[in-house]
Design a protein around this motif. Structure first.
Motif, PDB file in Angstrom:
ATOM      1  N   ALA A 120      -5.766   4.316  -1.889  1.00 45.53           N
ATOM      2  CA  ALA A 120      -4.613   4.056  -2.558  1.00 45.53           C
ATOM      3  C   ALA A 120      -4.341   5.475  -3.276  1.00 45.53           C
ATOM      4  CB  ALA A 120      -4.654   2.948  -3.191  1.00 45.53           C
ATOM      5  N   TYR A 171      -3.569   8.453  -1.046  1.00 49.55           N
ATOM      6  CA  TYR A 171      -2.345   8.089  -0.647  1.00 49.55           C
ATOM      7  C   TYR A 171      -1.271   8.968  -1.492  1.00 49.55           C
ATOM      8  CZ  TYR A 171       1.859   5.513  -0.163  1.00 49.55           C
ATOM      9  OH  TYR A 171       3.376   5.234   0.306  1.00 49.55           O
ATOM     10  N   ILE A 175       1.550   1.465  -7.334  1.00 47.78           N
ATOM     11  CA  ILE A 175       0.613   1.010  -6.622  1.00 47.78           C
ATOM     12  C   ILE A 175      -0.077  -0.317  -7.352  1.00 47.78           C
ATOM     13  CG2 ILE A 175      -1.144   1.228  -4.907  1.00 47.78           C
ATOM     14  CD1 ILE A 175      -0.142   3.981  -4.160  1.00 47.78           C
ATOM     15  N   ILE A 178      -2.400  -2.666  -2.172  1.00 44.05           N
ATOM     16  CA  ILE A 178      -3.561  -2.756  -1.131  1.00 44.05           C
ATOM     17  C   ILE A 178      -3.694  -4.283  -0.859  1.00 44.05           C
ATOM     18  CG2 ILE A 178      -6.268  -2.734  -0.994  1.00 44.05           C
ATOM     19  CD1 ILE A 178      -5.295   0.063  -0.948  1.00 44.05           C
ATOM     20  N   LEU A 182      -3.597  -0.781   3.081  1.00 35.83           N
ATOM     21  CA  LEU A 182      -2.404  -0.219   2.372  1.00 35.83           C
ATOM     22  C   LEU A 182      -1.119  -0.463   2.840  1.00 35.83           C
ATOM     23  CD1 LEU A 182      -2.589   2.911   0.321  1.00 35.83           C
ATOM     24  CD2 LEU A 182      -0.518   2.174   1.336  1.00 35.83           C
TER      25      LEU A 182
END
Length: 332
Positions: free
Chosen positions: A168, A171, A272, A290, A325
């Motif tokens: 994550a 990303y 996130i 996630i 994800l």
């Protein structure tokens, strides 16, 4: 008037011993006779005396499930998977909520032992040595869900929490963020939650980015931690362009607090979450998160525990399920 095992035997036209064999799932009874007994049990509404039966067989067909926070949307889905499997194998479930209290966890473990449960699915707020020692002392057959102990002495079903947050963080770094904050759980306990911080730290270090403690806030996994984390970061003068959260609830609390402070998500700050609970897809903006296979974690752990109870070998002692994800609207 209560129905006895003698009444069932008379209705089915078999001996009391045969009814007992059927109730205890002993294979020597042929299928036709077994059906007669089961039909008689259903017709008469017979319920075996669990206490008397457990004294004889040392089994209660009962499994304890210990969760740390019933208010979280994550754990009910895990429990649903576990309970569906327990129903298939005719096990009853006792659900205990420790409210993230280690002392309460220890008390529940003792209670479950007193109730003569056949085993325990354990989702822990702490896996300190005192908890592991108590599980061993009580001789409770146990499967861990969501986390694993340091020595790997107990079977477990998890995702790779370090790798998940690592993915994550990378990303969001790949999307151009360079001031990435983290809001999660205390780092000084041995749980899946604290392990997630390690993934964040690892991803930053590999990019040559030093962890700024002003951008890190750790408390619980609840919504209020998201609120308190954002306020702490802002009050220290921090201006993150992304926030990695150790739970979806934290992410929701963080987004609401950013809004209240006039900060747009995801235009100014990407957020996130972690787990992909039901609300993640209906919250605004929909959460990038996630995903953990929550139902599968519960169902696989229960199958493992029932194998252990019945002294059957496990195909694998530590099952690590795939995380994923999911890109939605809370990240730019």
């Amino acid at each position: 008037m209560s129905v006895s095992i003698k009444d069932v035997a008379k209705e089915a036209g078999v001996s009391i011993a045969t009814v007992s064999r059927v109730l205890n799932d002993i294979d020597v009874v042929n299928e036709e006779t077994k059906k007669k007994v089961l039909d008689a049990i259903k017709k008469l509404g017979y319920r075996p005396n669990i206490v008397a039966r457990s004294l004889k067989t040392q089994r209660t067909k009962t499994i304890g499930i210990l969760i740390p926070d019933i208010s979280s949307q994550f754990y009910p889905e895990v429990v649903r998977g576990a309970e569906d499997v327990s129903n298939i194998y005719d096990y009853n479930v006792i659900l205990c909520n420790s409210d993230v209290d280690v002392e309460k966890e220890k008390e529940y473990l003792k209670v479950l032992k007193e109730k003569m449960v056949d085993g325990v699915l354990y989702m822990s707020s702490s896996l300190d040595d005192e908890i592991l020692d108590l599980i061993n002392e009580l001789d409770l057959k146990t499967v861990l869900v969501e986390t694993k102990d340091k020595e790997g002495s107990l079977p477990s079903v998890t995702v790779d929490n370090v790798q998940a947050i690592y993915d994550a963080t990378n990303y969001i770094l790949d999307k151009g963020a360079n001031k990435v904050a983290y809001i999660g759980k205390r780092r000084d306990v041995n749980t899946a939650w604290s392990a997630r911080y390690l993934g964040y730290e690892k991803a930053l270090q590999e990019r040559g980015i030093e962890v700024d403690e002003n951008y890190v806030f750790c408390d619980t996994l609840r919504v209020k931690t998201g609120h308190e984390g954002v306020m702490s970061i802002l009050e220290k003068g921090g201006k993150p362009d992304a926030i990695i959260c150790a739970s979806d609830e934290i992410a929701m609390g963080a987004i609401n607090t950013l809004r209240e402070n006039g900060i747009k998500v995801p235009e100014e700050v990407s957020v996130i979450g972690f787990s992909n609970i039901y609300a993640a897809d209906i919250f605004y903006p929909k959460l990038t998160t996630i995903a953990q296979p929550m139902y599968d974690m519960g169902s696989i752990a229960m199958r493992m525990l029932i194998k252990i109870i019945n002294q059957k070998p496990l195909d694998e002692g530590h099952v690590v399920l795939q995380h994923n994800l999911i890109e939605r609207e809370s990240s730019r």
